[in-house]
Design a protein around this motif. Structure first.
Motif, PDB file in Angstrom:
ATOM      1  N   ALA A   1       4.960  13.564  14.393  1.00  0.00           N
ATOM      2  CA  ALA A   1       4.076  12.411  14.316  1.00  0.00           C
ATOM      3  C   ALA A   1       4.333  11.663  13.013  1.00  0.00           C
ATOM      4  O   ALA A   1       4.592  12.271  11.981  1.00  0.00           O
ATOM      5  N   THR A   2       4.267  10.356  13.096  1.00  0.00           N
ATOM      6  CA  THR A   2       4.347   9.496  11.920  1.00  0.00           C
ATOM      7  C   THR A   2       3.153   8.566  11.979  1.00  0.00           C
ATOM      8  O   THR A   2       2.918   7.933  13.009  1.00  0.00           O
ATOM      9  N   THR A   3       2.412   8.504  10.901  1.00  0.00           N
ATOM     10  CA  THR A   3       1.233   7.643  10.903  1.00  0.00           C
ATOM     11  C   THR A   3       1.114   6.873   9.592  1.00  0.00           C
ATOM     12  O   THR A   3       1.205   7.456   8.514  1.00  0.00           O
ATOM     13  N   PRO A   4       0.930   5.564   9.697  1.00  0.00           N
ATOM     14  CA  PRO A   4       0.632   4.792   8.488  1.00  0.00           C
ATOM     15  C   PRO A   4      -0.798   5.102   8.040  1.00  0.00           C
ATOM     16  O   PRO A   4      -1.664   5.402   8.865  1.00  0.00           O
ATOM     17  N   LEU A   5      -1.046   5.052   6.754  1.00  0.00           N
ATOM     18  CA  LEU A   5      -2.347   5.425   6.204  1.00  0.00           C
ATOM     19  C   LEU A   5      -3.139   4.235   5.677  1.00  0.00           C
ATOM     20  O   LEU A   5      -4.089   4.401   4.915  1.00  0.00           O
ATOM     21  N   ASP A   6      -2.770   3.027   6.097  1.00  0.00           N
ATOM     22  CA  ASP A   6      -3.486   1.816   5.660  1.00  0.00           C
ATOM     23  C   ASP A   6      -4.976   1.895   6.005  1.00  0.00           C
ATOM     24  O   ASP A   6      -5.819   1.478   5.213  1.00  0.00           O
ATOM     25  N   ALA A   7      -5.311   2.426   7.178  1.00  0.00           N
ATOM     26  CA  ALA A   7      -6.709   2.506   7.607  1.00  0.00           C
ATOM     27  C   ALA A   7      -7.531   3.429   6.716  1.00  0.00           C
ATOM     28  O   ALA A   7      -8.750   3.347   6.691  1.00  0.00           O
ATOM     29  N   MET A   8      -6.858   4.301   5.966  1.00  0.00           N
ATOM     30  CA  MET A   8      -7.548   5.218   5.058  1.00  0.00           C
ATOM     31  C   MET A   8      -7.570   4.676   3.633  1.00  0.00           C
ATOM     32  O   MET A   8      -7.916   5.391   2.694  1.00  0.00           O
ATOM     33  N   GLY A   9      -7.150   3.419   3.463  1.00  0.00           N
ATOM     34  CA  GLY A   9      -7.168   2.795   2.149  1.00  0.00           C
ATOM     35  C   GLY A   9      -5.912   3.023   1.328  1.00  0.00           C
ATOM     36  O   GLY A   9      -5.882   2.690   0.148  1.00  0.00           O
ATOM     37  N   LEU A  10      -4.874   3.575   1.920  1.00  0.00           N
ATOM     38  CA  LEU A  10      -3.611   3.791   1.212  1.00  0.00           C
ATOM     39  C   LEU A  10      -2.577   2.832   1.774  1.00  0.00           C
ATOM     40  O   LEU A  10      -1.904   3.141   2.761  1.00  0.00           O
ATOM     41  N   SER A  11      -2.456   1.663   1.160  1.00  0.00           N
ATOM     42  CA  SER A  11      -1.508   0.682   1.666  1.00  0.00           C
ATOM     43  C   SER A  11      -0.078   1.126   1.402  1.00  0.00           C
ATOM     44  O   SER A  11       0.212   1.809   0.417  1.00  0.00           O
ATOM     45  N   ASN A  12       0.820   0.759   2.307  1.00  0.00           N
ATOM     46  CA  ASN A  12       2.246   1.103   2.205  1.00  0.00           C
ATOM     47  C   ASN A  12       2.487   2.608   2.139  1.00  0.00           C
ATOM     48  O   ASN A  12       3.449   3.054   1.519  1.00  0.00           O
TER      49      ASN A  12
ATOM     50  N   PHE B   1       4.775  12.855   2.688  1.00  0.00           N
ATOM     51  CA  PHE B   1       3.949  11.692   2.332  1.00  0.00           C
ATOM     52  C   PHE B   1       4.764  10.797   1.420  1.00  0.00           C
ATOM     53  O   PHE B   1       5.450  11.274   0.516  1.00  0.00           O
ATOM     54  N   ARG B   2       4.683   9.496   1.669  1.00  0.00           N
ATOM     55  CA  ARG B   2       5.386   8.523   0.823  1.00  0.00           C
ATOM     56  C   ARG B   2       4.537   7.262   0.739  1.00  0.00           C
ATOM     57  O   ARG B   2       4.044   6.771   1.750  1.00  0.00           O
ATOM     58  N   GLN B   3       4.378   6.750  -0.486  1.00  0.00           N
ATOM     59  CA  GLN B   3       3.671   5.490  -0.684  1.00  0.00           C
ATOM     60  C   GLN B   3       4.509   4.586  -1.573  1.00  0.00           C
ATOM     61  O   GLN B   3       4.909   4.981  -2.670  1.00  0.00           O
ATOM     62  N   GLY B   4       4.762   3.396  -1.080  1.00  0.00           N
ATOM     63  CA  GLY B   4       5.499   2.404  -1.857  1.00  0.00           C
ATOM     64  C   GLY B   4       4.538   1.462  -2.569  1.00  0.00           C
ATOM     65  O   GLY B   4       3.535   1.044  -2.003  1.00  0.00           O
ATOM     66  N   LEU B   5       4.847   1.148  -3.808  1.00  0.00           N
ATOM     67  CA  LEU B   5       4.075   0.183  -4.599  1.00  0.00           C
ATOM     68  C   LEU B   5       5.042  -0.945  -4.943  1.00  0.00           C
ATOM     69  O   LEU B   5       5.619  -0.984  -6.038  1.00  0.00           O
ATOM     70  N   PRO B   6       5.267  -1.886  -3.991  1.00  0.00           N
ATOM     71  CA  PRO B   6       6.324  -2.887  -4.136  1.00  0.00           C
ATOM     72  C   PRO B   6       6.207  -3.762  -5.379  1.00  0.00           C
ATOM     73  O   PRO B   6       7.216  -4.099  -5.979  1.00  0.00           O
ATOM     74  N   VAL B   7       5.005  -4.130  -5.788  1.00  0.00           N
ATOM     75  CA  VAL B   7       4.829  -4.993  -6.960  1.00  0.00           C
ATOM     76  C   VAL B   7       5.367  -4.303  -8.205  1.00  0.00           C
ATOM     77  O   VAL B   7       5.975  -4.935  -9.065  1.00  0.00           O
ATOM     78  N   ARG B   8       5.195  -3.003  -8.274  1.00  0.00           N
ATOM     79  CA  ARG B   8       5.658  -2.231  -9.427  1.00  0.00           C
ATOM     80  C   ARG B   8       7.085  -1.707  -9.243  1.00  0.00           C
ATOM     81  O   ARG B   8       7.620  -1.058 -10.127  1.00  0.00           O
TER      82      ARG B   8
END
Length: 159
Positions: A32-43, A80-87
């Motif tokens: 399973a792969t799930t984006p976590l935007d709905a949990m407040g973790l963008s990207n 788990f991976r989260q990208g912070l594109p601005v930074r």
């Protein structure tokens, strides 16, 4: 089923690859792969891979029913991976755990302890010359890998 056969030559017992007879294997896999935007973790994305298998073969030396050599009964990994594109930074972790495994040979029995758990973490950036640079910590629980081996005089069937 392919496996290791016991062979004898000039009074010595040794292993050789060969067909050890009928066997069965049932594999269940969940990915399973799930984006976590709905949990407040963008990207952010969480990947989960779980496996379970049931194997059975009649041991050609002992005549007893046992698991196959090698395949683990269960295993799992979470990434788990989260990208912070601005930074221009990304961070993440992965965790994996696996059941023990066994290997059956003519003159040897080998067991690998189920203590195999691994937690790794990383931070990476593309700020340096547009090349992805990564700093990571691996095996944060330590690399537990216990292996026990039992050797037999003659064949394992004589034990």
């Amino acid at each position: 089923m392919a496996g290791w056969l016991a062979a004898e030559r000039n009074g010595s017992v040794f292993d050789t690859p060969g067909n050890i007879g009928d066997a069965s294997r049932l594999d269940l896999l969940l990915s399973a792969t799930t984006p976590l935007d709905a949990m407040g973790l963008s990207n952010a994305v969480l990947d989960i891979d779980l496996s379970w298998n049931d194997t059975e073969v009649t041991d050609p030396l002992t005549g007893e029913t046992r698991r196959w050599s090698g395949p683990r009964e269960w295993g799992g990994q979470m990434d788990f991976r989260q990208g912070l594109p601005v930074r221009q930074v990304a961070w993440g972790w992965d965790f994996s755990a696996y059941a023990d495994s066994e290997a059956f040979r003519a003159r040897e029995y080998r067991a690998v302890d189920s203590g195999e758990r691994s937690l790794n973490a990383f931070v990476e950036t593309t700020r340096l010359a547009r090349v992805t640079s990564r700093l990571g910590v691996r095996h944060m629980f330590g690399n537990i890998h216990n292996r026990e081996r039992a050797f037999f005089t003659g064949s394992r069937a004589m034990a």
